[in-house]
Design a protein around this motif. Structure first.
Motif, short mmCIF file in Angstrom:
data_model
loop_
_atom_site.label_atom_id
_atom_site.label_comp_id
_atom_site.label_asym_id
_atom_site.label_seq_id
_atom_site.Cartn_x
_atom_site.Cartn_y
_atom_site.Cartn_z
N THR B 139 116.94 -49.16 22.65
CA THR B 139 117.45 -48.17 21.71
C THR B 139 118.72 -48.71 21.07
O THR B 139 119.54 -49.35 21.72
CB THR B 139 117.81 -46.86 22.44
N ASN B 140 118.87 -48.43 19.79
CA ASN B 140 120.06 -48.82 19.01
C ASN B 140 120.21 -50.33 18.84
O ASN B 140 121.23 -50.78 18.33
CB ASN B 140 121.34 -48.24 19.62
N GLY B 141 119.19 -51.09 19.25
CA GLY B 141 119.27 -52.53 19.04
C GLY B 141 119.16 -52.89 17.57
O GLY B 141 118.49 -52.20 16.80
N THR B 153 114.25 -53.83 15.93
CA THR B 153 115.44 -53.11 15.46
C THR B 153 115.17 -51.62 15.53
O THR B 153 114.09 -51.17 15.16
CB THR B 153 115.78 -53.57 14.02
N GLY B 154 116.16 -50.86 16.01
CA GLY B 154 115.91 -49.45 16.24
C GLY B 154 116.08 -48.53 15.05
O GLY B 154 115.39 -47.52 14.92
N ASN B 155 116.99 -48.89 14.16
CA ASN B 155 117.38 -48.01 13.06
C ASN B 155 116.21 -47.56 12.18
O ASN B 155 115.50 -48.37 11.59
CB ASN B 155 118.41 -48.77 12.21
N LEU D 191 113.65 -39.15 20.59
CA LEU D 191 113.21 -38.75 19.25
C LEU D 191 114.37 -38.28 18.37
O LEU D 191 114.34 -38.44 17.15
CB LEU D 191 112.14 -37.65 19.34
N ASP D 192 115.38 -37.71 18.99
CA ASP D 192 116.51 -37.21 18.20
C ASP D 192 117.43 -38.33 17.74
O ASP D 192 118.18 -38.15 16.79
CB ASP D 192 117.32 -36.20 19.03
N ASN D 193 117.38 -39.46 18.40
CA ASN D 193 118.23 -40.60 18.03
C ASN D 193 117.56 -41.40 16.91
O ASN D 193 116.54 -42.04 17.12
CB ASN D 193 118.42 -41.49 19.27
N PRO D 194 118.16 -41.38 15.72
CA PRO D 194 117.51 -42.08 14.60
C PRO D 194 117.50 -43.60 14.76
O PRO D 194 116.87 -44.28 13.97
CB PRO D 194 118.34 -41.66 13.39
N SER D 195 118.19 -44.12 15.74
CA SER D 195 118.15 -45.56 15.98
C SER D 195 117.44 -45.91 17.28
O SER D 195 117.60 -47.00 17.81
CB SER D 195 119.57 -46.14 16.01
N SER D 196 116.65 -44.97 17.78
CA SER D 196 115.98 -45.26 19.06
C SER D 196 114.86 -46.28 18.88
O SER D 196 114.42 -46.91 19.84
CB SER D 196 115.39 -43.98 19.65
#
Lengths: 426, 426, 426, 426
Positions: B139-141, B153-155, D191-196
């Motif tokens: 996540t967030n990578g 890439t997570g975004n 799911l709530d994290n847009p960069s997950s």
């Protein structure tokens, strides 16, 4: 260097992925226009030219001067995608000397400074704008090594590097790829048949001249046919002009005299003028639907490249002299290669402009010819599916005498490798 | 420039993909160490540093001198992957100052000069060597924009740019990504369960500190746990040290003091020392099974970058002074940011070393703070899934007084944007 | 039924995916051999025969008797894949009457009882045994609706149902698909070129006669050519004999007289003899590397189908009388359709054996012809990419008089829909 | 049978994919309700029930009678998707007894008669209606063997059968899959994290009780949570009720008393009542955007199954007696299994309703217990990721005495395999 053997450090520490250095196992120290000098002081004529990244030769004096001046005054080197004087000057010059005279409204997208990155940006944008996934690419096409572009690259060895299946690309035969088959008619028939299993394409991705694929040069009719087919099927045309563009075939774009206008044009290699990493994607303005940073990259603001690219444009594209000179050199090259091909049973001339070569019908013979050339001070490489084409990619700026001398070396090498009975039969 | 408005050329001709320039709408003309100067002669302190591509600051005098000298003597600029004196010198210096002292047997692969290209090479090689497809990313990578790296890439915004589904990557939570969940235990449970539906992975791809993802810094325990998990499941560890490496957290590699040794290490950004495009993949030697040219690229021999990178290594990594100085600056930064965070209800300190920041809990507030900083001559940006983290990425070489002054600007800006009642409650 | 309109329940409760019932909006209540009877007592001749699932007609008396006897004695109905007397008896009969006489060593795999499931099992096994992913399928091919088989199906409308990209299949032209192009030579050229971008295939998946695709019948030379090509490239041959097999073209397998022997043969449709759900995959024994339950399915032991299938084999395949009778009916059909096609400018005869039809050149005309037939008591459907082929798929057991009468209806319908001037021109 | 050994024909001719028959190496000849009889005349109690395909037992007398009557009067056997009296009667009965009383407006789609086909139809429709690709499936989920459904199946052995990567599915932990982790909270956070890196899902695909995955029964709260999460993220809920539905847990649908209403519901296994191949997908009416034949299949009109399914609905679902009887049997089962589990250190009770079992903590022990049961005339199987759960899937119609006797056999077998010291410790 502390190693006796100049290549020890590479054996010790460089990945096996290295390649050209295996064919030219010396260490180069200086370079100017079409000449390279090795650590032993020996000079070589460069018929490889950074695979067409050095269309204006090595270390052009004017570009060097401009770059040193930029360095001296602490001009911005790395600027992400921020505004700089060097970037603005490049863009204005590119607009004035390249886009406007050709009636092109295209936007310029600075991608990561590699050709593959510009191709990936084009493929992504084609998919985004059309809502379709399939990109039609061609046999023997070469577009890069990252997963998106690699899917469009034909070479089996390169594809094997992926370690997984490559998706999103359907392959069609390039012009002349299948003996006796009209590629264009075939593609049209496949697309017109709703049960062909070929999904509606987002784009056609095509090189006007296939550099790595064996110097296959598409005709005006073929390129126009691809464009018409694309229009009929709601697809875009991406012309990958990374190797054939920036003057290599004469005009700035290799498709210029072909009666077509691509929607997306990836550029790289000779774009910076001096061989510095730089790439761009030209985008038909209504297709420029990117959101800010939707495709980004750390090195897309290589200001050194902006500086040298601007000098290159001004020096070579302010009038048509350079293009005319290239046309003359190309004609000379055709003549010389034609004469050489005549020695070799079954050999054929390939390519267009200053990217021409001889298909020797055998990768072994082509490699042997190149090796012999190197022994005589000429750096030259092969291309094609079987590496069977000896490819002349001299700088466009090469002095005529040096060009002729290089071709003499090639001529001699070819003669040396043709079987005696063939020579006799001449 | 003939335009009245300095940005007219960009509006006319640059793609909408451009981003940073929107937040800093001036034109920069000069840069030295941590200072940038715009066309109106105004100076700025650079807390962005090319997103960590300028760890040694802009236009280091020694690198400049070496590069000008290289240009003056017509040193090779573009060399494909051929041997040159500049390349050999870089490799030898890298071996001597970086690899040998750290007991690393890794081979160096020069990929296309972008971080994404080095990541793609790593992913390809991990798949090739293991015969597996799945890469576990976090996540967030953030790993790049080409299709292979983009899959990791997570975004969501970046991913949307692909225009098609991205495959080959399974996503797991980074350390601390899920409140109250031990990410490592969770990943292990998923991998140990033969019916979890997670296929055996080729590799774990992880940033020791997530730069774009919000300055999330993994602990020693987490990185060791990932490595142990990889070993147990026959997978490789790829540590993407593109943003956190080259001294940004103190040591040359960000994972150095973590008790781990990655199998594959993509490097880019500050590798060239001067912000020139350069990337490399470090490869555990037994994994270096590439065939020649199996992953290639035109600009993988950027000799200007070899020159400046060598100077950077000699100047900053011949002893531990630079690393110690970074540690001191980092401690100072922690202290200052801690004091600032104390003003803001709910704010937290993020990151490690000289890549630290404050999570303000809101992208709007973070953007407002950065805008205010820019008005006061400080260039600073946000990161994180919601752009909620104000990120300090000053050059490691920034003079202490300038560093302090820049942090003063940030402190003031934060105070200005915190609701009065919060200040009152302080 | 409480509804006035017999179809109200379907409008209320059945999904829009339903299709054939739209062309034949009556309710059928009884069926025997080639005759169907609707709720109003009207009789129809069935030239659709469950899309070739009813090669032995509806409700064959011997199969019925055997099934009722099985039910009466509480024979196992549902047996998963456990041993039952019905299953053993089927397998032994299939071995004795089908496999042994044809010298086939193939193993029988009972897949889920749908054709698509047998195709998926074949594709999976081809990939497993070769370690390759690409399946080469053909234009106008139809192989099923689940994601694996759908990837190999050509029809754009069906493919659109996937809602995502379909992968793992490369499409090549079927014999005669491209005017003036030798499909086989073209495929060979693409596979022989290491830079074509076509990855080495796991298998060719081909229908000897394309039922849904427009009754395209491959020649002996083409099928042998595909087999040779497969052998040369280390690929398997999967012949999907779901629609053309079980006697439809005369012999039990449609490829029997073609001089080929497929590695994998999906069967379904008429396999159970009575139209009950049943499917199987025949597997060259050395390829049978499945692990227990590696491909499983709840209904793969449909014992009712084992019972009726055994009766069908004994009744129709104990000697060559049935096959000879089919050959005679086929010849009659060719003659009658040939005469009809002669009425229609541009019409051509399609297909082979008892799966022949007329390509009317227009889906509209073909639909109109079928609608007129239905008005006159004949159930007949179209096939082809544009639904332009009127397809005769009568039960092989249809009495000659009924067959002739059905063809008379078709003849009249075609004449009614041909433009008067065309008839005049006759 | 001419073979001495009753299984010789299988060894000779059946694929290695066969599985259950390996554990029960006899040949079954008759079956009635919960009893199976082998060729030697030996009787067995069936605690496997066709993996829940025989909820009403083998060869129910009323279904048999109706089917024989249908056969006698030449009722349609195979009808593609055409209207027949049997189909209309089934649909009307299903509407009246199942859909209307539960307030369900769903449309019924008859897919190919396998559970995997219904699941594939659901996945396709979810992707089509949402324009998204990702389906979220759960650890230990089992949904079928065709490529679309297999991507959602967790079992590594089954997945390996694909021979290629499976795409389009993201895996999340089922309730309780990760010790100490709130699966729902974790999924929501991802799911709530847009960069997950988790793309917006088309649907959640979940079994209310995981049959193959180890009898994991989701709570009301979990199912409601999944539904809420889906609604919040614009995704559909597909509840795969193939194994748990049709009364297995008490009510007709296993989710009935859970306060949820799925958008798409794949049904199969016991739907036909008698174990005949039949499957359906229930579709929320506004999602029924299929074009005619967009997902089709030859055997989707298995009229024998329509006949028996109608009888089953009338016999068992006209009032609540059957459901109440199941509840009583379930309570008895819980009690008996609870007592058995108490003998075994670490054993736990799994499942819900008439799909309960004991997790013995070891696949070896579970297999040994099942083998001992078989020796004593009880057919019973395992489930779970390690086959560690002994699973009781008796017909719901099993007589109480036979049920008790079967459980006695199981009890004895478990005691026999528990280490003596454990027994002693009791």
């Amino acid at each position: 260097m502390t190693d006796r053997k100049p290549t020890a450090i590479y054996e010790r520490r460089e990945s096996q992925a290295r390649s050209y250095c295996r064919a030219f196992p010396v260490s180069f120290t200086r370079a100017r226009n079409a000449a390279l000098t090795d650590s032993a002081g020996r000079d070589y004529t460069d018929f490889l030219a950074g695979c067409s990244s050095l269309n204006y030769g090595h270390n052009d004096a004017d570009m060097k001067t401009a770059l040193i001046e930029h360095l001296d005054r602490d001009g911005v080197t790395h600027g992400l995608d921020m505004h700089t004087d060097a970037k603005a000057a490049f863009l204005e010059t590119f607009e004035r000397l390249i886009l406007q005279p050709r009636g092109m409204e295209h936007k310029v997208m600075f991608t990561g400074p590699t050709g593959t990155n510009a191709v990936e940006a084009a493929m992504k944008l084609a998919r985004k704008t059309t809502g379709r996934e399939t990109i039609i690419a061609f046999t023997n096409g070469f577009h890069g090594m990252t997963m998106g572009a690699l899917a469009a690259t034909g070479n089996a060895g390169k594809r094997a590097g992926a370690g997984m299946a490559l998706s999103g690309v359907v392959r069609m035969p390039y012009e002349g790829a299948l003996e006796g088959v009209d590629s264009l008619a075939m593609i049209r028939a496949m697309l017109d048949n709703p049960s062909s299993g070929i999904d509606a394409p987002a784009a056609f991705l095509i090189e006007p001249v296939q550099g790595e694929g064996g110097l296959n040069a598409a005709s005006k009719e073929f390129l126009q046919g691809v464009q018409a087919l694309a229009r009929d099927h709601g697809a875009l045309v991406i012309m990958d002009d990374i190797q054939a563009g920036i003057g290599r075939t004469g005009p700035f774009f290799s498709f210029e005299e072909m009666g077509v206008m691509p929607d997306l044009i990836p550029l790289a290699k000779s774009l910076s003028g001096m061989g510095l990493p730089m790439a761009a994607l030209l985008i038909r303005p209504d297709l420029d639907i990117w959101k800010p940073a939707e495709h980004n990259g750390t090195f897309r603001g290589n200001n050194h490249a902006f500086v040298t690219a601007r000098v290159a444009l001004k020096k070579f594209w302010s009038d048509d002299r350079f293009q005319r000179a290239t046309a003359e050199k190309s004609a000379y090259l055709t003549e010389r290669l034609g004469a050489m091909a005549a020695h070799v049973p079954g050999a054929t001339l390939k390519g267009r402009g200053m990217m021409q070569g001889i298909d020797l019908g055998s990768g072994e013979m082509a490699a042997a010819v190149c090796a012999t050339c190197f022994e005589h001070g000429l750096i030259i490489e092969t291309s094609g599916a079987e590496d069977e084409v000896v490819k002349v990619l001299a700088p466009l700026t090469i002095p005529q005498a040096q060009f002729a001398a290089g071709l003499d070396i090639l001529d001699t090498a070819i003669r040396a490798h043709v079987a005696p009975q063939s020579i006799a039969a001449e």
